[in-house]
Write a protein that holds these residues in place. Sequence first.
Motif, short mmCIF file in Angstrom:
data_model
loop_
_atom_site.label_atom_id
_atom_site.label_comp_id
_atom_site.label_asym_id
_atom_site.label_seq_id
_atom_site.Cartn_x
_atom_site.Cartn_y
_atom_site.Cartn_z
N GLU A 173 3.07 -1.97 0.51
CA GLU A 173 3.41 -2.63 -0.74
C GLU A 173 4.84 -3.17 -0.68
N HIS A 174 5.07 -4.31 -1.37
CA HIS A 174 6.40 -4.90 -1.42
C HIS A 174 7.26 -4.12 -2.37
N TRP A 175 8.56 -4.25 -2.20
CA TRP A 175 9.47 -3.53 -3.08
C TRP A 175 10.69 -4.35 -3.49
N HIS A 176 10.71 -5.68 -3.16
CA HIS A 176 11.85 -6.53 -3.55
C HIS A 176 11.37 -7.97 -3.66
N CYS A 187 9.61 -18.32 -3.97
CA CYS A 187 9.96 -16.92 -4.11
C CYS A 187 9.80 -16.21 -2.79
N GLU A 188 10.41 -15.03 -2.70
CA GLU A 188 10.40 -14.26 -1.46
C GLU A 188 10.31 -12.79 -1.82
N ALA A 189 9.44 -12.02 -1.08
CA ALA A 189 9.27 -10.58 -1.30
C ALA A 189 9.43 -9.87 0.03
N GLN A 190 9.76 -8.54 -0.05
CA GLN A 190 10.01 -7.77 1.15
C GLN A 190 9.30 -6.43 1.07
N ASN A 191 8.71 -5.99 2.23
CA ASN A 191 8.17 -4.64 2.38
C ASN A 191 8.74 -4.04 3.65
N ASP A 192 8.11 -2.94 4.11
CA ASP A 192 8.64 -2.26 5.29
C ASP A 192 8.46 -3.08 6.56
N ILE A 193 7.56 -4.03 6.56
CA ILE A 193 7.31 -4.84 7.75
C ILE A 193 8.31 -5.98 7.83
N GLY A 194 8.66 -6.60 6.72
CA GLY A 194 9.58 -7.72 6.72
C GLY A 194 9.51 -8.50 5.44
N ARG A 195 10.02 -9.77 5.50
CA ARG A 195 10.05 -10.63 4.33
C ARG A 195 8.98 -11.70 4.46
N GLY A 196 8.43 -12.09 3.30
CA GLY A 196 7.49 -13.18 3.22
C GLY A 196 7.90 -14.16 2.15
#
Length: 672
Positions: A97-100, A133-142
């Motif tokens: 899950e994303h967190w930012h 927009c841009e979101a980030q999880n433990d894998i990276g940013r999208g």
Amino acid sequence: TSQWSLEGRVDTVTSLNVESVSTQSRLTFKAQWIHHGKNLSCQLWDPTEQQVLSEATVQLDVKHVPKLKVQVSPREATVTEGESVTMTCQVVSSNPEHWHVWWFKDGATLTMKETLNLTLPTVTRQMSGKYQCEAQNDIGRGKSEVVDLQVRYAPETSRVQILFSPAKEGDKVQLTCLSQANPPPTNYTWYYNGLEMPQKTNKSFEITKVVLQDAGRYSCLAENSLGPGQVGEEAELVVQYPPQKVIAVIQNLAPIREGDRVTLYCTYNSSNPGVTHYNWNILGFRDQRQPAWLMIQKATWNAPPIQCAACNKWCSWSPSVNLDVHYAPKDVRVLISPPTEIHSGHRVLLQCDFSSSRPKEVHYFWKKNGILLKEGRELRFEAITPEDAGSYHCLVNNSVGQTTSPAWALRVLYAPRGLRVSIRPKDGVVEGKTAVLSCEGDANPPIFRYTWFDWNNQDIHHSDPTLKLDPVTVQHSGAYWCQGVNQLGSNRSPPNTLTVYYSSATISRRAAMGVGFFLAVLLLAIWGVKFRQTWKRIRSQQGFQENSNGQSFFVRNIKARRTPQAEGPHSMGCYNPVMEDTVSYAALSFPLSEINRQRLGGARNPEARGLSPNRDDTVTYSVVQRRQVGDYENVTPQVLEDEGIHYSELVHFGAGERPVAQEGVEYVTLKH
């Protein structure tokens, strides 16, 4: 066979043994985020029975960055200025899950609260741009795709752009109406000096060749679908032109001579804008009083045509003005015919030439080695000689001045001449010292080979112009001559005699030898007298009577003769010519027996008295040595090896008259 629910590369391996048959199927594929959560199944299919034998299923867990999508309201992302816009960042998929979450406009981060929804309540034209927009999880940013928000508004205040102003008369000018609007303006209205210009409805129009009448104030009005804008500030078109009728005027009245000071003035008729500076097409000038003046301190003979330019933003050049400078002849030079090598006796022509002169009336003069020869353009040599060689100048003058040509070195080629042998020291040299013989002469081109000869015309095999004899000996005495050769011929010198004197050591040594020789002869003479007396006593005791003729010898010099003095019949010994310089002969007499004395007592020839008729009675040995200093009895020998031998002529005397000596005899050997 095996069947998979996803496409990919399938590898099947079958193994056999005595107990069973086994088959293994492997699926290879590239996992993507869309595979996350999907079921992957494998079926074992019996193609014979057309039924599934077995089946296995697994759920895929594909880790990936957040996959985002922006939703906009209104949907077209196009709004009018003042309206409201809402944008939502939708997370399509994220594992984990994303967190930012961030929002960006035209690549720059928006300083807003981090949220999935972005609301713009009152849109302005400055809010137009590209959003994402841009979101980030433990894998990276999208990041999501870009949404282009368009805010529509009426045209802003218009302004006119003129390319180019000020404009030069005759140039092309372009006028453009600039106004920001969304959508872009579709209609334009142009004004010239406040008056609308008919048929001018485009954003730009062009004046192909601008004239003064096109100068003035221009403005415009832009309009789009939302309405018209406002007329902005007027732009002025300035039409300019360069100075007209520019002329360069020479202030000097008299004819200009080379080196004179010259003043010129640049003037024009009109200019817009006014003239700011002047240009001249020559270097080294200096402005005087005002920039329009040009002063040339020293006029050159080849001054180019002069032009001046009056300049504002553009420069106008005047017509060319010639200074017409008077000068002395230039580039004076000597021309020679023939131009190749000049040999003695050839015909040669020298001509004086120059490139230019102002005025053209000139006079010619010739100088050789700085001395004036003649007047005229040509200098002729019907048969040139080596004495004509030298440095020649020609001079050309006119009413302004005189010019001298560079020196022309006239070279006359000739074979060697005037050869001579010079000897140092010239008054003779003492043996053991150094004698230097130099072959001196005149030739052009220079002598490249020398040959030396001695008094016997024998080649000495020496090829240098200088012959050095070190140390010199008496045998080097004699005449020498040389021969010189160049490319045109050869010549020889007359002989010159080298005199070599004995050294003091040699003179002392030979004097000592002479004294020794004299003492030896004296002892032999004394011994001979005693021996003769003993011999006569023995002969008289034995009563030996010898019937023989007397014998005498007369030795004379071939160069000088003297009648021998009368000698008595009983004389013994000899007359030594060394004792008297004038005597050049010697008489050798031997005593006669009693019988011969009686027999010859009445002879008419007194010179024959006392001479033994028997020539074999006695044996006489004699050595004659040449004197040391300057008193030679005989001629110089022809062979150097015989220098120590004295040569004489032998004459025998019998009982009768003395025979006449032969004049041609020069060498004799006395033996008995």
